[in-house]
Design a protein around this motif. Structure first.
Motif, mmCIF file in Angstrom:
data_model
loop_
_atom_site.group_PDB
_atom_site.id
_atom_site.type_symbol
_atom_site.label_atom_id
_atom_site.label_comp_id
_atom_site.label_asym_id
_atom_site.label_seq_id
_atom_site.Cartn_x
_atom_site.Cartn_y
_atom_site.Cartn_z
ATOM 1 N N LYS A 172 7.939 -32.500 2.547
ATOM 2 C CA LYS A 172 9.320 -32.053 2.740
ATOM 3 C C LYS A 172 10.197 -33.146 3.361
ATOM 4 O O LYS A 172 11.364 -33.256 3.080
ATOM 5 N N ASN B 266 23.522 -33.326 3.834
ATOM 6 C CA ASN B 266 23.415 -32.474 2.651
ATOM 7 C C ASN B 266 22.484 -33.095 1.614
ATOM 8 O O ASN B 266 22.209 -34.298 1.659
ATOM 9 N N ALA B 267 22.058 -32.264 0.675
ATOM 10 C CA ALA B 267 21.205 -32.757 -0.408
ATOM 11 C C ALA B 267 21.945 -33.855 -1.172
ATOM 12 O O ALA B 267 23.145 -33.747 -1.419
ATOM 13 N N VAL C 108 20.707 -29.724 4.293
ATOM 14 C CA VAL C 108 19.245 -29.669 4.214
ATOM 15 C C VAL C 108 18.639 -29.923 5.586
ATOM 16 O O VAL C 108 17.708 -29.257 6.016
ATOM 17 N N LYS D 66 12.523 -33.356 0.512
ATOM 18 C CA LYS D 66 13.961 -33.048 0.541
ATOM 19 C C LYS D 66 14.715 -34.093 1.346
ATOM 20 O O LYS D 66 15.890 -34.334 1.098
ATOM 21 N N LYS E 33 16.343 -28.810 12.172
ATOM 22 C CA LYS E 33 16.126 -27.763 11.182
ATOM 23 C C LYS E 33 16.111 -28.343 9.776
ATOM 24 O O LYS E 33 17.077 -28.960 9.323
ATOM 25 N N LEU E 34 14.978 -28.144 9.093
ATOM 26 C CA LEU E 34 14.834 -28.589 7.715
ATOM 27 C C LEU E 34 14.795 -27.325 6.867
ATOM 28 O O LEU E 34 13.857 -26.530 6.998
ATOM 29 N N ASP E 35 15.820 -27.112 6.076
ATOM 30 C CA ASP E 35 15.929 -25.868 5.306
ATOM 31 C C ASP E 35 15.804 -24.656 6.220
ATOM 32 O O ASP E 35 15.141 -23.675 5.887
ATOM 33 N N GLY E 36 16.380 -24.747 7.399
ATOM 34 C CA GLY E 36 16.349 -23.612 8.318
ATOM 35 C C GLY E 36 15.138 -23.546 9.226
ATOM 36 O O GLY E 36 15.147 -22.821 10.215
ATOM 37 N N GLN E 37 14.093 -24.326 8.924
ATOM 38 C CA GLN E 37 12.879 -24.271 9.738
ATOM 39 C C GLN E 37 12.933 -25.351 10.818
ATOM 40 O O GLN E 37 13.152 -26.531 10.506
#
Lengths: 322, 327
Positions: free
Chosen positions: B92, B32-33, B4, B175, B71-75
């Protein structure tokens, strides 16, 4: 074993009045220390553990008469000190010192470290300035500081070094007894070990007695010979270290030990958590102070306060169920 | 499973009058989550600055994040503008702090503060938000949540305030939860309650937790993966079992040996007090780091090379990384 204990405290109480209104009438009392009895022999460390607000620091200060007790007796080598006047206390104060938790607020920021350590000598008129300086230099060396650091100000020291300055100050008058009030709690772990080792070395060399006040059970277990566990102004369990940590008898001691996180991920801990918070010492619960959080509590615990009773030689517990 | 949160090459500096302070240098990790990553180290090692950098809460100037990505979820959080970041914080990625008294607003009721979050991020009406706040307080096991929601922070105990802060942080189901020494100011029985609570909520919501702490006991109990920091850099990283079973870096070994244990609780006989192992010296100032390995002046294993060349952070054993020439 018929030696007179260095410090002998009997049924010590300290209530702080709560004043309210225009006339500052007393509307209640904080029962900070509520009948505490213990003794410390020469060269011995008594660990006093408990959570914040249990009165452990107040005990430390009352024993030194930095705060006057409400009632109870304090004997130093067999002599009661509670009724002594200022002048009679003065020579005794040389024998009894204290090291505080926060080495930032307990050192005067505008004095040089050498003067801080030398001040007790000056106050008690020990030697001439030259003697005093030599004595301070020896103290610096003893606690692991460089003589050149005598010229430095407190802010130029790290936390651990500052605590060494505090310890040097406490040692200046060659005391027999030191109250150490959370002396390592503000320090990083690697520095904590340095200060604990120093305190233990000093004890061995100078036959010092400590009242070691801490909330950290691991540190208390490491440094103490005997341990007293406090809860809301009262001692709930009192035993030698080995007994207390190996077979805690009071449910509170048991809960405290179970709550300490252990640095070993292979250990699966039993989840015997105590619920709730420590109640207010203004209105402590009736009966056993711990009963609202105790998983063994019975009807009797809610009405009748248990007294400390000896369940084995040198092991005292205040619990109806033991 | 893709992590994540993925932090790579993060460096944060502060421009001060006494020169450039390199608070965080080249720090990378991923979570990871549902997993907890612990960042351990002593004061001044850069762990809090790492946490604040993730949240983009570093005061700039004097601070500056000089490189890296979060990077949080890719962002990449370091690339988005401040307005976007504001919408992400809380919804988030959320943070809880060591001292809840200073982190909560003393002038607002606890319920109102939680509701505000929900209204802002979920665009909920004040009534819905209010209900959610009470629900969250119930979730963090605060007794009588309706009444407590109307109370101010000063009316609560330290443990209760920390619960309220956790309720606020998790109100919008972020997240990632960044927890900076969340139990350091609390008593041990309360600490145990709060750690249990964070663990339970984490498995319920699948939150990834970045736990910043100096307490190796807390690490052993809560984390799956551990990053050890010293003087702004990672010095070791491994799964929690490895960290405690086979510590590699002399700093970590020194730390583990310097803490007194509650022996009886681990079934060990208590003997006469032994000396604790000390780590000599003190942590170096971050604006005046020694050349080579930053730990070398305090290290008992240090050799000539250590004082000259900085050891690379590299794989030493299966999933076990360390930065040491001697490990």
């Amino acid at each position: 074993m018929a030696q007179t204990p260095l410090i002998d405290v009997t049924d010590l109480r300290k209530y702080f009045p709560i004043r309210k209104g225009l006339l500052r009438r007393t509307v209640g009392n904080v029962h900070a220390v509520d009948g505490v009895t213990f003794s410390i022999n020469a060269g011995e460390t008594l660990g006093l553990v408990g959570e914040s607000g249990c009165g452990k620091s107040t005990v430390g200060r009352v024993v030194l008469r930095l705060i006057e007790p409400t009632s109870g007796d304090i004997k130093v080598t067999g002599r009661s000190i509670v009724n002594l006047g200022r002048d009679e206390m003065r020579p005794l104060r040389r024998q009894m010192q204290i090291v505080f938790q926060d080495p930032f607020s307990s050192l005067n920021p505008r004095m040089r470290a050498g003067d801080i350590v030398g001040e007790p000598l000056k106050v008690h008129g020990v030697g001439d300035p030259k003697d005093r300086e030599a004595r301070v230099a020896a103290l610096f060396a003893r606690v692991g500081l460089r003589a050149a650091q005598m010229r430095s100000f407190p802010h130029q020291f790290s936390g651990g070094q500052r605590q060494r300055v505090s310890i040097a100050r406490a040692l200046a008058l060659d005391p027999g007894f030191i109250v150490a009030d959370e002396p390592v709690s503000a320090l990083d772990v690697s520095i904590q070990a340095q200060v604990i080792n120093l305190l233990m070395d000093l004890q061995r060399e100078m036959n010092l007695s400590y009242l070691f006040i801490s909330h950290n059970l691991a540190v208390v277990e490491h440094i103490s010979h005997r341990v007293a566990v406090m809860y809301l102004g009262r001692i709930v369990e009192y035993a030698d270290k080995k007994t207390l940590f190996a077979s805690p008898q009071h449910p509170y001691t048991e809960a405290l030990l179970a709550a300490v996180p252990l640095p070993d991920p292979t250990l699966k801990r039993t989840k015997h958590r105590v619920d709730g918070d420590v109640p207010s010492p203004i209105k402590p619960p009736p009966g056993c102070h711990f009963h609202p959080r105790c998983r063994y509590a019975e009807a009797r615990c809610k009405v009748e306060a248990p007294v400390l009773k000896t369940i084995a030689p040198g092991h005292e517990v205040a619990c109806h169920l033991r | 499973m893709a992590p994540v949160l993925e932090v790579s090459g993060l460096s944060t500096v502060f421009h001060t009058r006494r020169g450039l302070v390199r608070a965080v240098q080249d720090v990378s990790f991923s979570v990871n989550a549902g997993e907890t990553l612990a960042i351990v180290g002593e004061s001044g090692c850069g762990k809090t600055i790492t946490a604040l950098s993730l949240m983009r809460l570093i005061p700039m100037p004097p601070g500056e994040i000089t490189s890296g990505s979060v990077k949080l979820d890719g962002q990449d959080l370091l690339k988005v503008d401040e307005a976007t970041m504001r919408t992400l914080r809380g919804s988030k990625i959320a943070m809880i702090f060591q001292e809840p008294m200073t982190a909560l607003n003393p002038l607002l009721t606890v319920g109102k503060q939680i509701a505000e979050m929900v209204m802002l991020h979920d665009k909920a009406s004040s009534q819905v938000a209010r209900k959610r706040a009470v629900e969250m307080l119930h979730h963090v096991r605060i007794p009588e949540p309706e009444r407590r929601a109307r109370e101010y922070p000063h009316q609560m105990s330290g443990g209760m305030r920390q619960r309220a802060m956790i309720a606020m942080a998790l109100a919008c189901r972020p997240k990632v939860l960044v927890a900076d020494e969340p139990t350091t100011a609390l008593d041990v029985t309360i600490q145990a309650q709060i750690l249990d609570l964070i663990g339970d909520l984490q498995s319920e919501f699948g939150t990834a937790v970045v736990l910043i702490t100096h307490d190796l006991g807390v690490v052993a109990e809560t984390a799956q993966r551990v990053v050890v920091m010293y003087a702004g850099r990672k010095v070791e990283e491994a799964p929690v079992g490895e960290i405690f079973a086979r510590p590699m870096h002399p700093y970590l070994r020194g730390l583990l040996n310097s803490i007194p244990h509650v022996n009886s609780a681990r079934g060990v006989e208590v003997d006469e007090p032994v000396r604790l192992q000390e780590i000599s010296g003190i942590v170096p100032a971050l604006n005046d780091l020694p050349p080579g390995c930053a730990f070398s002046p305090r290290c008992s294993m240090s050799e000539e090379r250590c004082t000259r060349e900085r050891p690379p952070f590299e794989l030493k054993a299966d999933d076990h990384y360390a930065a040491c020439w001697r490990a």
